[in-house]
Design a protein around this motif. Structure first.
Motif, PDB file in Angstrom:
ATOM      1  N   LEU A  32       0.862  -1.180   0.000  1.00 50.58           N
ATOM      2  CA  LEU A  32       0.000   0.000   0.000  1.00 50.58           C
ATOM      3  C   LEU A  32       0.899   1.231   0.000  1.00 50.58           C
ATOM      4  O   LEU A  32       1.277   1.741   1.063  1.00 50.58           O
ATOM      5  CB  LEU A  32      -0.915  -0.004   1.225  1.00 50.58           C
ATOM      6  N   VAL A  33       1.263   1.691  -1.188  1.00 52.52           N
ATOM      7  CA  VAL A  33       2.179   2.812  -1.318  1.00 52.52           C
ATOM      8  C   VAL A  33       1.408   4.114  -1.108  1.00 52.52           C
ATOM      9  O   VAL A  33       0.330   4.310  -1.678  1.00 52.52           O
ATOM     10  CB  VAL A  33       2.870   2.807  -2.700  1.00 52.52           C
ATOM     11  N   LEU A  34       1.980   4.978  -0.270  1.00 54.33           N
ATOM     12  CA  LEU A  34       1.373   6.276  -0.009  1.00 54.33           C
ATOM     13  C   LEU A  34       1.087   6.966  -1.332  1.00 54.33           C
ATOM     14  O   LEU A  34       1.994   7.239  -2.111  1.00 54.33           O
ATOM     15  CB  LEU A  34       2.306   7.135   0.845  1.00 54.33           C
ATOM     16  N   PRO A  35      -0.188   7.230  -1.634  1.00 61.71           N
ATOM     17  CA  PRO A  35      -0.531   7.785  -2.941  1.00 61.71           C
ATOM     18  C   PRO A  35      -0.285   9.293  -3.036  1.00 61.71           C
ATOM     19  O   PRO A  35      -0.355  10.009  -2.040  1.00 61.71           O
ATOM     20  CB  PRO A  35      -2.028   7.476  -3.068  1.00 61.71           C
ATOM     21  N   GLY A  36       0.012   9.721  -4.247  1.00 63.54           N
ATOM     22  CA  GLY A  36       0.066  11.144  -4.554  1.00 63.54           C
ATOM     23  C   GLY A  36       1.235  11.906  -3.987  1.00 63.54           C
ATOM     24  O   GLY A  36       1.247  13.131  -4.028  1.00 63.54           O
ATOM     25  N   LYS A  37       2.220  11.234  -3.460  1.00 65.58           N
ATOM     26  CA  LYS A  37       3.354  11.918  -2.845  1.00 65.58           C
ATOM     27  C   LYS A  37       4.665  11.335  -3.360  1.00 65.58           C
ATOM     28  O   LYS A  37       4.768  10.145  -3.616  1.00 65.58           O
ATOM     29  CB  LYS A  37       3.331  11.775  -1.318  1.00 65.58           C
ATOM     30  N   GLU A  38       5.650  12.210  -3.479  1.00 65.41           N
ATOM     31  CA  GLU A  38       7.013  11.802  -3.799  1.00 65.41           C
ATOM     32  C   GLU A  38       7.951  12.666  -2.977  1.00 65.41           C
ATOM     33  O   GLU A  38       7.649  13.828  -2.719  1.00 65.41           O
ATOM     34  CB  GLU A  38       7.342  12.048  -5.273  1.00 65.41           C
TER      35      GLU A  38
END
Length: 181
Positions: A134-140
């Motif tokens: 579950l990769v943290l969405p919308g962030k880099e």
């Protein structure tokens, strides 16, 4: 909160390791971050019995016990380094501890672009059915010019990038809490 930080390279000197060490100290009041290396993991050989080597079993136990995982990857030839890919292949084929585990991706690079291509590729890999993180969405979090980013005490000296990391980490903590319910 207990987190595992994975250094995405086997290089002896890595600004990705430095970034995780900075995070470990900087966020110590919010989480315990244990840094794990991809060094000394045997080359993936697709064992017929799907039995993980001891290094993978130990890391699996740590990931399973953690609330989340931070992977800090450099970018080599527009993708993640082979040792990180090797680790993910072992985890996918044997123990699968990343399934439904919150993951935050960071990256430090000597160049101006940070690790944007490697992070995009890593997101795709982590979406594989055998990994299903579950990769943290919308962030880099892209740390370019990483050789100049830290002082001699491994403190992130760029205040804008430090503030961006603070916000990103806060988002990750919120994400973990939402996933846990």
């Amino acid at each position: 909160m207990k987190l595992i930080g994975i250094v995405g390279t086997n290089a002896d000197k890595s600004t990705n390791r430095t970034l995780l060490q900075y995070m470990q100290e900087h966020f110590a009041d919010q989480a315990k971050i244990e840094i794990c290396e991809v060094k000394d993991i045997p080359v993936f050989n697709k064992p017929s019995e799907r039995v993980a080597p001891e290094q993978i079993r130990q890391l699996t136990d740590k990931i399973t016990a953690a609330d989340g995982v931070i992977i800090s990857t450099p970018e080599y030839d527009h993708t993640i380094p082979a040792p990180l890919s090797n680790l993910l292949e072992w985890l996918a084929y044997t123990t699968q501890p990343l399934q439904n585990k919150p993951v935050m991706i960071t990256g430090a690079s000597y160049g101006v672009l940070g690790t944007s291509r490697a992070q995009t590729h890593l997101r795709q890999i982590l979406n594989a059915p055998e990994l299903k993180a579950l990769v943290l969405p919308g962030k880099e979090y892209l740390l370019g010019h990483s050789l100049q980013a830290f002082n001699d005490k491994n403190v992130l000296v760029d205040t804008d990038k430090a503030q961006e990391l603070d916000e990103y980490f806060a988002n990750f903590v919120d994400f973990i809490n939402k996933v846990k319910g």
